[in-house]
Motif scaffolding. Structure first.
Motif, short mmCIF file in Angstrom:
data_model
loop_
_atom_site.label_atom_id
_atom_site.label_comp_id
_atom_site.label_asym_id
_atom_site.label_seq_id
_atom_site.Cartn_x
_atom_site.Cartn_y
_atom_site.Cartn_z
N GLY A 155 -8.52 62.73 -4.71
CA GLY A 155 -8.40 63.90 -5.56
C GLY A 155 -9.50 64.04 -6.59
N ASN A 156 -10.52 63.21 -6.53
CA ASN A 156 -11.61 63.29 -7.51
C ASN A 156 -12.59 64.38 -7.09
OD1 ASN A 156 -14.24 62.69 -8.79
ND2 ASN A 156 -13.12 60.98 -9.67
N LYS A 157 -12.67 65.47 -7.86
CA LYS A 157 -13.50 66.61 -7.48
C LYS A 157 -14.99 66.26 -7.48
CE LYS A 157 -11.97 69.64 -10.53
NZ LYS A 157 -10.80 69.06 -11.19
N THR A 158 -15.41 65.50 -8.48
CA THR A 158 -16.84 65.18 -8.59
C THR A 158 -17.32 64.39 -7.38
OG1 THR A 158 -16.65 65.14 -11.00
CG2 THR A 158 -18.58 64.07 -10.03
N ARG A 159 -16.54 63.39 -6.98
CA ARG A 159 -16.93 62.58 -5.82
C ARG A 159 -16.82 63.39 -4.53
NH1 ARG A 159 -14.07 56.71 -7.08
NH2 ARG A 159 -15.25 56.24 -8.96
N ALA A 160 -15.78 64.21 -4.43
CA ALA A 160 -15.64 65.03 -3.23
C ALA A 160 -16.81 66.00 -3.10
CB ALA A 160 -14.31 65.78 -3.28
N ALA A 161 -17.24 66.56 -4.22
CA ALA A 161 -18.40 67.47 -4.19
C ALA A 161 -19.64 66.74 -3.72
CB ALA A 161 -18.63 68.06 -5.58
N ALA A 162 -19.82 65.50 -4.18
CA ALA A 162 -21.00 64.72 -3.78
C ALA A 162 -20.97 64.44 -2.29
CB ALA A 162 -21.05 63.40 -4.56
N ILE A 163 -19.79 64.16 -1.74
CA ILE A 163 -19.67 63.90 -0.31
C ILE A 163 -20.15 65.10 0.50
CG2 ILE A 163 -17.97 63.68 1.55
CD1 ILE A 163 -16.45 61.73 -0.14
N LEU A 164 -19.78 66.30 0.02
CA LEU A 164 -20.12 67.52 0.75
C LEU A 164 -21.47 68.09 0.35
CD1 LEU A 164 -16.60 69.18 0.66
CD2 LEU A 164 -17.68 68.00 2.57
N GLY A 165 -22.21 67.38 -0.51
CA GLY A 165 -23.55 67.80 -0.86
C GLY A 165 -23.59 68.99 -1.80
N MET A 166 -22.55 69.13 -2.63
CA MET A 166 -22.49 70.25 -3.57
C MET A 166 -22.45 69.74 -5.00
SD MET A 166 -19.88 72.98 -1.84
CE MET A 166 -18.55 71.83 -1.61
N THR A 167 -22.73 70.64 -5.92
CA THR A 167 -22.52 70.31 -7.32
C THR A 167 -21.05 70.50 -7.64
OG1 THR A 167 -22.84 72.59 -8.09
CG2 THR A 167 -24.83 71.21 -7.85
N PRO A 168 -20.53 69.85 -8.70
CA PRO A 168 -19.13 70.06 -9.07
C PRO A 168 -18.80 71.53 -9.31
CG PRO A 168 -20.02 68.15 -10.21
CD PRO A 168 -21.17 68.81 -9.53
N ARG A 169 -19.77 72.28 -9.87
CA ARG A 169 -19.52 73.70 -10.12
C ARG A 169 -19.33 74.47 -8.83
NH1 ARG A 169 -23.76 77.79 -13.13
NH2 ARG A 169 -22.44 79.67 -13.11
N GLN A 170 -20.15 74.21 -7.82
CA GLN A 170 -19.99 74.85 -6.52
C GLN A 170 -18.65 74.49 -5.90
OE1 GLN A 170 -23.57 73.25 -4.78
NE2 GLN A 170 -24.56 75.26 -4.78
N PHE A 171 -18.28 73.23 -6.05
CA PHE A 171 -17.04 72.74 -5.45
C PHE A 171 -15.83 73.44 -6.07
CE2 PHE A 171 -13.66 69.57 -4.78
CZ PHE A 171 -13.80 69.36 -3.42
N ARG A 172 -15.80 73.50 -7.41
CA ARG A 172 -14.68 74.15 -8.09
C ARG A 172 -14.62 75.64 -7.77
NH1 ARG A 172 -16.56 70.49 -12.06
NH2 ARG A 172 -15.00 68.94 -12.64
N TYR A 173 -15.78 76.25 -7.61
CA TYR A 173 -15.84 77.67 -7.28
C TYR A 173 -15.14 77.93 -5.93
CZ TYR A 173 -17.84 82.29 -6.28
OH TYR A 173 -18.02 83.61 -5.98
N ARG A 174 -15.38 77.04 -4.99
CA ARG A 174 -14.77 77.22 -3.67
C ARG A 174 -13.26 76.99 -3.71
NH1 ARG A 174 -19.72 76.90 -3.12
NH2 ARG A 174 -20.82 77.65 -1.27
N ILE A 175 -12.84 76.02 -4.50
CA ILE A 175 -11.39 75.80 -4.63
C ILE A 175 -10.72 77.06 -5.15
CG2 ILE A 175 -9.64 74.53 -5.94
CD1 ILE A 175 -11.40 72.09 -5.79
N GLU A 176 -11.35 77.69 -6.12
CA GLU A 176 -10.79 78.91 -6.71
C GLU A 176 -10.82 80.06 -5.71
OE1 GLU A 176 -11.83 82.03 -10.34
OE2 GLU A 176 -12.70 80.01 -10.35
#
Length: 571
Positions: free
Chosen positions: A539-560
């Protein structure tokens, strides 16, 4: 009769023994962590055994590198001659028997034990009292890798079982030291061998004036031989081959082997510059030629005068620029944008393309007369899959470069080179370099495994499949895991890639109008990859974003945007 005095003595002896044991264990553990060599750590431990516990003439015996015979590798209290004599076959004497069986041996009286050989230490050297001998196996998992042994006086307040227990504990410490040292030696030896191979290759290449072109395959030799034939002439050379085969590097070799080697070498990629800017970039412009042209400026062709101009992706030139290039080849003159004066130039032009110019001529998109002028001496650069044996040399070179760039000390595990050699490499040398860089960054404990390589190659294959299928650039999907974004990932993050569904990469379009709007492109099928990444990271967003090659901001944007439950990404 009063036994209280004896009881107190025994209790005090046990208390003293326990304190000594703890001291020895504590100091031995410190030696493991602080010592630079196994010699210091193990010899220090044997010294503690003698001085603190009365376990004298401690020795560690390991199999010889030449044969399986045990020999004394480390000791305390033994003379050099005694160390030299302490050699045992497997199963021979007490020491050899412990090595063979993997079971400890306690000899209460060495004078009464027929299997005790007195090989290293003569009986006359030992005290006249009853002498005991304890030997325990040094275990690495279920394998016996050596023997730890020592003498002690039989008649002492300290129980011999206590000595046996402390020796067994210390043997695990010593096993750890030996295992770590063997691993370091193995890595060092492997890397030294890689260094030697690469150094030899570089020396061989430099002797042939190849200026850093690595490879010993016949295909590369043929290309370099052709370059050497025309390097010191004025003939126009056309380099053909797939993307990533090193066309610019080969053009540099041609320049450096020519009489123009001390003059400028200027390279420009015709496909990387917008069409409306390319003419000014090549020919320069006069003051006032267009809005913003506040001063005259020389173009790449003028800057290369006296030397060599390398035009990559020549097949992307429009018809107007093709005619102007033809004029240069015929008359060696140019006109700047907005100018009327001919400017003489002395430039050798080398061109390159991955396209079939003959087909372009047939379709009417490339001038036939220009094709003939460029195709005077074509040299085909082989794809990596046709360069038998070169993958190993190139991979070693890229590994050393990546280790230097990222301050790492990484080596290839067994089987990695073989896997690299069997891959098709559609992206050729450039793709190989990127794969090696990425593997260095995600490797665990400094070892690039076959699993690491397989994971990266699966991602590469997924990207190639989507690009070949002509995926439209307006459908943005999760970017592939990039080397630059992988540094610092935890083992869980790195390994998570092996089970994540492959994520396609959009085609890149130079100077796309949508290039600066990465947050607006979201596809519904990204939800599965996001959920899988979150599952792997707890459930760690920062690490999950890194796995997918995105910044945390991009990752949160997609969740939303995808409407995923926020509790999936609770950090």
């Amino acid at each position: 009769m009063d036994y209280s005095t004896d009881v107190n003595v025994n209790k005090n002896a046990e208390s003293d023994a326990g304190a000594s044991d703890l001291t020895v264990l504590h100091e031995s553990a410190k030696l493991i962590g602080q010592s630079a060599t196994p010699e210091i750590a193990i010899s220090g431990t044997l010294r503690l055994m003698s001085q603190m516990l009365g376990l004298n003439r401690g020795r560690v015996l390991l199999p010889s590198a030449i044969n399986d015979n045990l020999q004394i590798r480390y000791s305390y209290g033994l003379r050099d001659e005694e160390r030299r004599l302490g050699i045992y076959k497997i199963g021979e004497g007490i020491t050899g028997s412990v090595m063979k069986s993997g079971q400890p041996a306690v000899i209460q009286n060495i004078d009464e034990e027929q299997n005790y050989l007195f090989r290293a230490v003569d009986r006359e050297t030992l005290p006249d009292d009853v002498v005991a001998f304890i030997a325990v196996p040094i275990m690495d998992g279920n394998s016996t890798i050596g023997v730890l042994a020592a003498h002690r006086l039989r008649m002492r307040p300290r129980a011999i079982d206590s000595d046996l227990m402390i020796l067994r504990i210390l043997s695990t410490f010593i096993a750890q030291i030996i295992s770590i040292n063997n691993l370091i030696k193995e890595r060092t030896s492997y890397l030294q061998e890689e260094n030697r191979e690469l150094k030899d290759a570089l020396q061989n290449k430099s002797g042939e004036n190849n200026h850093g072109i690595l490879g010993e395959s016949q295909a590369v030799r043929d290309a370099l031989r052709q370059i050497s034939r025309v390097a010191d002439t004025v003939v126009t050379v056309l380099l053909t081959g797939e993307s990533g085969t090193g066309k610019e590097r080969f053009s540099q070799v041609l320049h450096l082997n020519s009489s123009r080697r001390d003059q400028p070498f200027v390279a420009i990629n015709c496909a990387a510059i917008p069409e409306q800017l390319l003419e000014s970039e090549l020919f320069g412009h006069e003051r006032g030629a267009f809005t913003g042209a506040s001063a005259s400026k020389k173009g790449k062709i003028e800057l290369a005068s006296g030397g060599t101009l390398f035009l990559d992706e020549i097949g992307d030139l429009n018809m107007e620029l093709q005619s102007k290039l033809l004029r240069i080849l015929e008359n060696q003159v140019i006109q700047r944008v907005g100018g009327v004066k001919d400017i003489p130039v002395d430039v050798r032009i080398i061109t390159a393309t991955h396209k079939n110019l003959q087909e372009a001529v047939n379709k009417g998109t490339f001038r036939l007369d220009l094709f003939y002028r460029l195709n005077v001496f074509p040299i085909h650069l082989p794809p990596l899959r046709e360069r038998a044996g070169d993958v190993r040399i190139l991979a070693s070179h890229f590994l050393l470069s990546a280790n230097t760039e990222y301050s790492r000390y990484t080596v290839f595990d067994k089987g990695v080179m073989e896997r690299l050699e069997t891959y098709n490499w559609p992206g050729n040398i450039r793709q190989l370099e990127n794969v090696i860089k990425r593997s260095v960054l995600i490797s665990l404990e400094g070892i690039i495994t076959v699993t690491d390589i397989e994971m990266i190659l699966r991602q590469e294959s997924a990207i190639n499949e989507h690009l070949e299928a002509g995926q439209s650039s307006d459908a943005f999907s999760l970017p592939a895991f990039s080397a630059g974004q992988s540094e610092g990932l935890s083992p869980v993050q790195s390994r998570a890639h092996t089970s994540l569904p492959p994520v396609p990469q959009p085609q890149s379009t130079a100077y796309s109008s949508t290039q600066n709007r990465p947050y607006s492109w979201v596809r519904k099928d990204e939800a599965e990859a996001i959920e899988e990444a979150l599952k792997h990271t707890g459930g760690n967003k920062t690490r999950a974003a890194a796995i997918l090659g995105m910044t945390p901001r991009q990752f949160r944007y997609r969740i939303e945007k995808l409407g995923l439950p926020m509790n999936l990404s609770r950090e």
